[in-house]
Design a protein around this motif. Structure first.
Motif, mmCIF file in Angstrom:
data_model
loop_
_atom_site.group_PDB
_atom_site.id
_atom_site.type_symbol
_atom_site.label_atom_id
_atom_site.label_comp_id
_atom_site.label_asym_id
_atom_site.label_seq_id
_atom_site.Cartn_x
_atom_site.Cartn_y
_atom_site.Cartn_z
ATOM 1 N N ALA A 96 0.837 -1.195 0.000
ATOM 2 C CA ALA A 96 0.000 0.000 0.000
ATOM 3 C C ALA A 96 0.879 1.254 0.000
ATOM 4 O O ALA A 96 1.923 1.290 0.655
ATOM 5 C CB ALA A 96 -0.911 0.007 1.217
ATOM 6 N N VAL A 97 0.447 2.235 -0.747
ATOM 7 C CA VAL A 97 1.156 3.518 -0.822
ATOM 8 C C VAL A 97 0.316 4.570 -0.104
ATOM 9 O O VAL A 97 -0.750 4.947 -0.593
ATOM 10 C CB VAL A 97 1.393 3.941 -2.288
ATOM 11 N N PRO A 98 0.746 5.033 1.074
ATOM 12 C CA PRO A 98 -0.049 6.042 1.790
ATOM 13 C C PRO A 98 0.045 7.396 1.102
ATOM 14 O O PRO A 98 1.118 7.811 0.660
ATOM 15 C CB PRO A 98 0.592 6.073 3.176
ATOM 16 N N VAL A 99 -1.086 8.088 0.996
ATOM 17 C CA VAL A 99 -1.120 9.451 0.469
ATOM 18 C C VAL A 99 -1.983 10.292 1.410
ATOM 19 O O VAL A 99 -3.077 9.875 1.796
ATOM 20 C CB VAL A 99 -1.659 9.522 -0.970
ATOM 21 N N VAL A 100 -1.478 11.432 1.806
ATOM 22 C CA VAL A 100 -2.200 12.303 2.738
ATOM 23 C C VAL A 100 -2.872 13.411 1.938
ATOM 24 O O VAL A 100 -2.208 14.163 1.215
ATOM 25 C CB VAL A 100 -1.256 12.902 3.792
ATOM 26 N N VAL A 101 -4.200 13.500 2.074
ATOM 27 C CA VAL A 101 -5.005 14.453 1.305
ATOM 28 C C VAL A 101 -5.610 15.470 2.261
ATOM 29 O O VAL A 101 -6.296 15.106 3.222
ATOM 30 C CB VAL A 101 -6.118 13.733 0.521
ATOM 31 N N GLY A 102 -5.365 16.746 2.015
ATOM 32 C CA GLY A 102 -5.973 17.812 2.805
ATOM 33 C C GLY A 102 -7.344 18.160 2.261
ATOM 34 O O GLY A 102 -7.502 18.383 1.059
ATOM 35 N N THR A 103 -8.348 18.181 3.128
ATOM 36 C CA THR A 103 -9.714 18.480 2.697
ATOM 37 C C THR A 103 -10.207 19.767 3.363
ATOM 38 O O THR A 103 -9.706 20.170 4.420
ATOM 39 C CB THR A 103 -10.673 17.328 3.036
#
Length: 301
Positions: A96-103
């Motif tokens: 798995a490749v973690p990606v942090v998304v700002g909402t």
């Protein structure tokens, strides 16, 4: 006749972006290189595909006719590349490749569910982590490396950004019930004398109101950083605020709040990330996220 994939990408980018410069930015190439690709495609098929307008480029009738097939081909190629990246190696599942998304805002406003579904379809190996904030704080966290990419309203400051514009957003003034007469026919400077619910400097509200009021001080009665809290204070009679037009009209219908569509301020909802990515896997993940956002917002509301 066989069209080169890069030529089809050029046609799709012009259709989506409307100007040679923005299309070149979207494809990470120079405007001259993109123009050459487009000219080569036109020469290959013997048709004029674009027309100049006062504000940029638009597709000709023949370009519009060929656009759906070009878009399908480009998307199929992107999907192939994404599946290839996600394929198991030597029988082992891709980690798995973690990606942090700002909402920001509320999930429906940024079409969060649709976006994440499109991300999963294109990059099943991606594992999104969501962090909620306001536009300025999301951009700051992207710049500091704590968030990979984020939704924001308004503009970014300085170079080094990869930005994808998603949709226009209009803000209007909203006020407590019974205040309609205090809004109608008034100038912005008149509204400055009324009590306002303030927002942090890094919020889109602050950015939109700054050029309107200039250095003129406003009478503020509270400061909040969440739209729901702000609307609750307006309902309670504290004072004025800005609200997205759709939200304001709903509040007027349901709760009787006063709304002034005369006092409107326009901005855009966008997705942003740092343009330079030294890690190829991280760059590929961002490509997938931007592609997913483009597919969702291109489909219409």
């Amino acid at each position: 006749m066989r069209a080169d994939l890069r030529q089809l990408q050029a046609l799709v980018a012009i259709a989506d972006q409307g100007t040679l410069g923005r299309a070149a930015d979207a494809l990470h190439c120079s405007p001259s290189a993109l123009s050459m690709q487009l000219s080569a495609l036109e020469a290959r098929i013997g048709q004029v595909l674009t027309q100049r307008t006062g504000r940029g480029l638009r597709l000709s009738a023949e370009g519009e006719r060929l656009l759906p097939a070009a878009r399908d081909t480009v998307q199929a190629a992107e999907r192939f590349a994404q599946l290839a990246r996600a394929a198991p190696v030597d029988g082992q599942p891709t980690p798995a490749v973690p990606v942090v998304v700002g909402t920001i805002l509320d999930p429906p406003a940024i079409r969060l569910g649709e976006f994440l579904r499109a991300v999963r379809e294109r990059g099943p190996q991606l594992h999104p982590e969501l962090r909620h904030g306001i536009s300025g704080s999301v951009l700051r966290e992207v710049q500091d490396g704590r968030v990979d990419l984020g939704f924001f309203l308004g503009e970014v400051e300085g170079p080094g950004w990869r930005v994808q514009t998603l949709a226009p957003v209009r803000y209007v003034v909203v006020a407590p019930r019974g205040w309609q007469s205090r809004l109608e026919g008034r100038q912005w400077e008149d509204l400055a004398t009324l009590p306002w619910i303030d927002t942090p400097r890094e919020s889109v509200h602050h950015a939109l109101l700054r050029p309107v009021f200039g250095g003129r001080a406003r009478a503020t009665v509270a400061r909040v950083d969440q739209e729901a809290s702000m609307l609750d204070l307006v309902r309670a009679g504290f004072g004025l605020s800005l609200a997205r037009e759709a939200v304001a009209l709903r509040e007027a219908h349901v709760g009787g709040l006063a709304v002034s569509r005369e006092h409107r301020l326009d901005t855009t909802l966008s997705l942003g990330a740092l343009d330079r990515q030294d890690d190829p896997a991280r760059a590929a993940a961002l490509d997938t996220l931007f592609d997913a956002a483009a597919a969702v917002w291109r489909s219409g509301p």
